[in-house]
Design an enzyme around this catalytic site. Structure first.
Site, PDB file in Angstrom:
ATOM      1  N   SER A 123       1.306  -1.655  -0.060  1.00 16.90           N
ATOM      2  CA  SER A 123      -0.226  -0.182   0.232  1.00 16.90           C
ATOM      3  C   SER A 123       0.424   1.208   0.418  1.00 16.90           C
ATOM      4  O   SER A 123       2.162   1.230   0.556  1.00 16.90           O
ATOM      5  CB  SER A 123      -0.733   0.018   1.054  1.00 16.90           C
ATOM      6  OG  SER A 123      -1.431   1.043   1.087  1.00 16.90           O
ATOM      7  N   LYS A 176      -4.542  -6.647   3.309  1.00 19.90           N
ATOM      8  CA  LYS A 176      -4.583  -5.685   2.193  1.00 19.90           C
ATOM      9  C   LYS A 176      -6.096  -5.373   1.976  1.00 19.90           C
ATOM     10  O   LYS A 176      -6.881  -4.475   2.000  1.00 19.90           O
ATOM     11  CB  LYS A 176      -3.799  -6.012   1.341  1.00 19.90           C
ATOM     12  CG  LYS A 176      -3.452  -5.090  -0.013  1.00 19.90           C
ATOM     13  CD  LYS A 176      -3.095  -3.853   0.265  1.00 19.90           C
ATOM     14  CE  LYS A 176      -3.989  -2.288  -0.856  1.00 19.90           C
ATOM     15  NZ  LYS A 176      -3.113  -2.346  -1.807  1.00 19.90           N
ATOM     16  N   HIS A 179      -7.615  -3.538   4.183  1.00 18.17           N
ATOM     17  CA  HIS A 179      -7.047  -2.398   4.211  1.00 18.17           C
ATOM     18  C   HIS A 179      -7.481  -1.491   3.435  1.00 18.17           C
ATOM     19  O   HIS A 179      -8.566  -0.501   3.489  1.00 18.17           O
ATOM     20  CB  HIS A 179      -5.631  -2.574   4.133  1.00 18.17           C
ATOM     21  CG  HIS A 179      -4.784  -1.288   3.864  1.00 18.17           C
ATOM     22  ND1 HIS A 179      -5.329  -0.501   2.411  1.00 18.17           N
ATOM     23  CD2 HIS A 179      -4.438  -0.260   4.127  1.00 18.17           C
ATOM     24  CE1 HIS A 179      -4.686   1.269   2.484  1.00 18.17           C
ATOM     25  NE2 HIS A 179      -3.804   0.887   3.311  1.00 18.17           N
ATOM     26  N   ASN A 180      -8.147  -1.785   2.242  1.00 17.82           N
ATOM     27  CA  ASN A 180      -8.912  -0.914   1.111  1.00 17.82           C
ATOM     28  C   ASN A 180     -10.652  -1.394   1.372  1.00 17.82           C
ATOM     29  O   ASN A 180     -10.215  -0.347   1.170  1.00 17.82           O
ATOM     30  CB  ASN A 180      -8.381  -2.122  -0.362  1.00 17.82           C
ATOM     31  CG  ASN A 180      -7.295  -1.375  -1.528  1.00 17.82           C
ATOM     32  OD1 ASN A 180      -5.863  -1.967  -0.449  1.00 17.82           O
ATOM     33  ND2 ASN A 180      -6.993  -2.103  -2.014  1.00 17.82           N
ATOM     34  N   GLU A 183     -10.191   2.188   3.209  1.00 13.11           N
ATOM     35  CA  GLU A 183     -10.045   3.665   2.179  1.00 13.11           C
ATOM     36  C   GLU A 183     -11.491   3.512   1.844  1.00 13.11           C
ATOM     37  O   GLU A 183     -11.389   4.640   1.999  1.00 13.11           O
ATOM     38  CB  GLU A 183      -9.144   2.341   1.424  1.00 13.11           C
ATOM     39  CG  GLU A 183      -8.583   3.747   1.098  1.00 13.11           C
ATOM     40  CD  GLU A 183      -7.577   3.164  -0.189  1.00 13.11           C
ATOM     41  OE1 GLU A 183      -6.719   2.984   0.015  1.00 13.11           O
ATOM     42  OE2 GLU A 183      -8.033   3.243  -1.299  1.00 13.11           O
TER      43      GLU A 183
HETATM   44  P1  NAP Z   1       0.358  -1.120 -14.438  1.00 15.81           P
HETATM   45  O1  NAP Z   1       0.501   0.072 -14.235  1.00 15.81           O
HETATM   46  O2  NAP Z   1      -0.967  -1.508 -14.912  1.00 15.81           O
HETATM   47  O3  NAP Z   1       1.309  -2.586 -14.759  1.00 15.81           O
HETATM   48  C1  NAP Z   1       0.128  -3.683 -15.111  1.00 15.81           C
HETATM   49  C2  NAP Z   1       1.731  -4.305 -15.566  1.00 15.81           C
HETATM   50  O4  NAP Z   1       1.620  -6.277 -15.356  1.00 15.81           O
HETATM   51  C3  NAP Z   1       2.420  -4.471 -16.308  1.00 15.81           C
HETATM   52  O5  NAP Z   1       3.857  -4.545 -16.143  1.00 15.81           O
HETATM   53  C4  NAP Z   1       2.264  -5.471 -17.763  1.00 15.81           C
HETATM   54  O6  NAP Z   1       2.978  -5.865 -18.301  1.00 15.81           O
HETATM   55  C5  NAP Z   1       1.718  -6.492 -16.687  1.00 15.81           C
HETATM   56  N1  NAP Z   1       1.279  -7.590 -16.783  1.00 15.81           N
HETATM   57  C6  NAP Z   1      -0.576  -7.312 -17.560  1.00 15.81           C
HETATM   58  N2  NAP Z   1      -0.929  -7.954 -17.620  1.00 15.81           N
HETATM   59  C7  NAP Z   1       0.072  -9.405 -17.649  1.00 15.81           C
HETATM   60  C8  NAP Z   1      -0.192 -11.146 -18.401  1.00 15.81           C
HETATM   61  N3  NAP Z   1      -1.221 -11.313 -18.846  1.00 15.81           N
HETATM   62  N4  NAP Z   1       1.592 -11.304 -18.477  1.00 15.81           N
HETATM   63  C9  NAP Z   1       2.377 -10.751 -17.835  1.00 15.81           C
HETATM   64  N5  NAP Z   1       2.206  -9.586 -17.426  1.00 15.81           N
HETATM   65  C10 NAP Z   1       1.142  -8.440 -17.068  1.00 15.81           C
HETATM   66  O7  NAP Z   1      -0.110  -1.637 -12.388  1.00 15.81           O
HETATM   67  P2  NAP Z   1       0.650  -1.229 -11.056  1.00 15.81           P
HETATM   68  O8  NAP Z   1      -0.532   0.325 -11.348  1.00 15.81           O
HETATM   69  O9  NAP Z   1       1.978  -1.278 -11.756  1.00 15.81           O
HETATM   70  O10 NAP Z   1      -0.291  -2.360 -10.451  1.00 15.81           O
HETATM   71  C11 NAP Z   1       1.048  -3.610 -10.273  1.00 15.81           C
HETATM   72  C12 NAP Z   1      -0.306  -4.198  -9.281  1.00 15.81           C
HETATM   73  O11 NAP Z   1       0.093  -3.739  -8.107  1.00 15.81           O
HETATM   74  C13 NAP Z   1      -1.935  -4.672  -9.650  1.00 15.81           C
HETATM   75  O12 NAP Z   1      -2.153  -5.870  -8.732  1.00 15.81           O
HETATM   76  C14 NAP Z   1      -1.852  -2.920  -8.136  1.00 15.81           C
HETATM   77  O13 NAP Z   1      -3.601  -3.731  -8.291  1.00 15.81           O
HETATM   78  C15 NAP Z   1      -1.475  -3.370  -7.751  1.00 15.81           C
HETATM   79  N6  NAP Z   1      -1.711  -2.049  -6.620  1.00 15.81           N
HETATM   80  C16 NAP Z   1      -1.640  -0.675  -7.553  1.00 15.81           C
HETATM   81  C17 NAP Z   1      -1.255   0.449  -6.631  1.00 15.81           C
HETATM   82  C18 NAP Z   1      -1.397   1.689  -7.320  1.00 15.81           C
HETATM   83  O14 NAP Z   1      -1.249   2.336  -6.729  1.00 15.81           O
HETATM   84  N7  NAP Z   1      -1.544   1.907  -8.503  1.00 15.81           N
HETATM   85  C19 NAP Z   1      -1.173   0.050  -5.529  1.00 15.81           C
HETATM   86  C20 NAP Z   1      -0.877  -1.186  -4.917  1.00 15.81           C
HETATM   87  C21 NAP Z   1      -0.983  -2.507  -5.717  1.00 15.81           C
HETATM   88  P3  NAP Z   1       2.554  -4.942 -20.193  1.00 15.81           P
HETATM   89  O15 NAP Z   1       3.459  -4.032 -20.199  1.00 15.81           O
HETATM   90  O16 NAP Z   1       3.315  -6.183 -20.990  1.00 15.81           O
HETATM   91  O17 NAP Z   1       1.763  -4.888 -20.209  1.00 15.81           O
END
Ligand code: NAP
Length: 461
Positions: A123, A176, A179-180, A183
């Protein structure tokens, strides 16, 4: 290389930079090569791999891999591509927002291959990932020992590192999820306060900003109220009005709030403030229907705004509702801990939530103390200090809700919080009539207060 990171989305990139800035060597891999190339061009000091084979080869043993890909099938797809390359004793971390039941399944599958799997709730958003997130760790304890030092180093610090092992298998992702859920509840309570202050009391956005800013100075200090003040002072440069007033009032969601409500229903734990927050987002999404209804179901004519003295009272209502949101979340954690055998240390959850994460707030000091002084505390509202606080806030909380009802401004999370509080402390509930009705139409039987056993009555004679 010390650690490998798969998934160069916004979170993965920032976590990589965080590991690197703490002196760890990192190799990165991303499904789409172009993204890896762009990242490598910007950060030549970080190693990049273009095949999983090359990625694994560059890692020290046991291999330590952090997945940061979209939750759901992408995690399974990535694990499936990786498993042939993994060896017994390797540590695989899923840091995405995976559903805890998926983490349970993956833990069982990977344990068969002697791979240490960790489901880690991360988070703090992109800023947290870069500067210090809150890390809620679940999974294989032995595997955790191989990465504990690294994770505690990159985590936020608040009375120690905001990283803790919270239990086996899906425990970290479960915490988590809750937590959400909390939130969602807090954001809704803050949004309701903004709605009341503007629509019912007639404050302009600058005045709302000032009220929130004042609230944030004392016991109600929290990240979410702080960022609400930042948002409220942002102006649209072209239109010269507060930007928030130009944003379409249709809330989106990724599902973790809904998962919390669904799971609470499964476990029979009441979390009505979180439920109300999820429903409020769903209702907000019906913008077209709301527009139509507003023309037919006109609200009662308003002769004047509510008294300004309500602003001070609203502070108490918000404080109480936020406290009750935490109480519901911790109540759910307590029940889940027993149901799933997680044995979650609630005082440690409160402690690590004090830094890095979105729901960090001063009240977590009192929540941590409450669980440290009584490990068996059933519900936070029963803690000596917190119950006193709620009793003190109650009068104004009730006044605010009365005012909102008169003004026809919906405040479902604030109202649900007070109803939960009133319901939880009610010695008597009307469930006796519910039981009688169930017995009348379905012969479901009922218990009596004057003698033991199950009873059925022919109610028609
Ligand atoms: P993001 O910017 O949408 O990036 C997604 C990543 O996943 C990219 O590297 C993408 O690769 C990869 N991906 C998607 N589909 C795939 C597949 N079928 N096989 C292999 N790789 C794949 O996401 P993010 O915001 O960084 O979030 C990543 C994770 O962290 C998610 O589970 C999200 O819920 C969690 N999270 C996010 C936040 C936040 O504030 N954003 C906070 C806490 C947790 P490509 O480049 O190949 O598409």
């Amino acid at each position: 290389m010390d650690i490998g990171l798969i998934g160069l989305g916004v979170m993965g990139q920032n976590l990589t930079l965080n590991f690197q800035s703490h002196g760890y060597s990192v190799v990165v891999y991303n499904r789409t090569e172009q993204r890896t190339k762009e990242f490598a061009a910007k950060h030549p000091e970080i190693s990049a791999a273009y095949t999983l084979h090359e990625f694994i080869q560059s890692l020290d043993r046991p291999h330590r891999i952090f997945l940061m890909v979209t939750a759901g099938s992408p995690v399974d797809a990535t694990i499936s591509n990786l498993t042939v390359l993994l060896s017994p004793g390797d540590v695989l971390i899923d840091g995405g927002n995976s559903h805890f039941q998926d983490t349970e399944r993956r833990s069982t599958e990977l344990a068969k291959r002697s791979v240490h799997f960790l489901g880690v709730g991360v988070s703090g958003g992109e800023e947290g990932a870069l500067k210090g997130p809150c890390l809620m760790v679940g999974g294989n304890r032995e595997g955790y020992e191989h990465v504990r030092k690294m994770l505690t180093k990159i985590a936020a610090q608040a009375d120690g590192p905001c990283c803790q092992f919270l239990g086996p298998r899906g425990a970290g992702h479960y915490v988590k999820m809750v937590h959400n859920g909390i939130e969602y509840a807090i954001i809704q309570v803050i949004a309701e306060a903004y709605d009341l202050l503007t629509r019912a009391i007639g404050l302009d956005i600058k005045e709302v900003h000032d009220a929130f800013n004042e609230w944030n100075q004392g016991d109600m200090n929290s990240f979410l109220i702080e960022i609400a003040t930042q948002v409220l002072r942002k102006y649209d440069e072209e239109k010269r009005v507060p930007l928030v007033s130009l944003i379409l009032d249709r809330a989106q969601q990724k599902g973790t709030g809904k998962w919390t409500s669904q799971n609470a229903m499964d476990l029979g734990v009441p979390i009505p403030t979180i439920d109300a927050a999820v429903s409020a987002r769903n209702l907000s999404a019906l913008k077209d229907e709301r527009l139509q209804a507003s023309k037919i179901l006109k609200p009662p004519a308003k002769s004047s705004y509510l008294e300004r003295s309500l602003v001070g009272r609203l502070k108490d209502a918000v404080q109480a509702s936020i406290l009750v949101s935490y109480a519901q979340g911790f109540h759910l954690l307590r029940a889940a801990s027993r149901e799933y055998g997680y044995d979650i240390p609630l005082e440690e959850v409160a402690r690590i939530w004090k830094g890095g994460c979105i729901i960090r707030a001063k009240v977590l000091d009192s929540i941590e103390n409450a669980f440290r002084s009584s490990k068996d505390l059933q519900n936070l509202v029963l803690d000596r200090q917190l119950s006193k606080l709620l009793l003190k806030l109650e009068k104004n909380w009730r006044e605010v809700i009365k005012g909102a009802k008169d003004a026809a401004v919906p405040i479902p999370a604030t109202t649900a919080s007070l109803d939960y509080y009133d319901g939880y402390r009610s010695e008597r509930s009307p469930a006796n009539l519910i039981q009688a009705l169930r017995d009348r139409f379905g012969a479901h039987c009922y218990e009596r207060i004057d003698r033991p056993g199950k009873f059925h009555t022919d109610w028609t004679t």
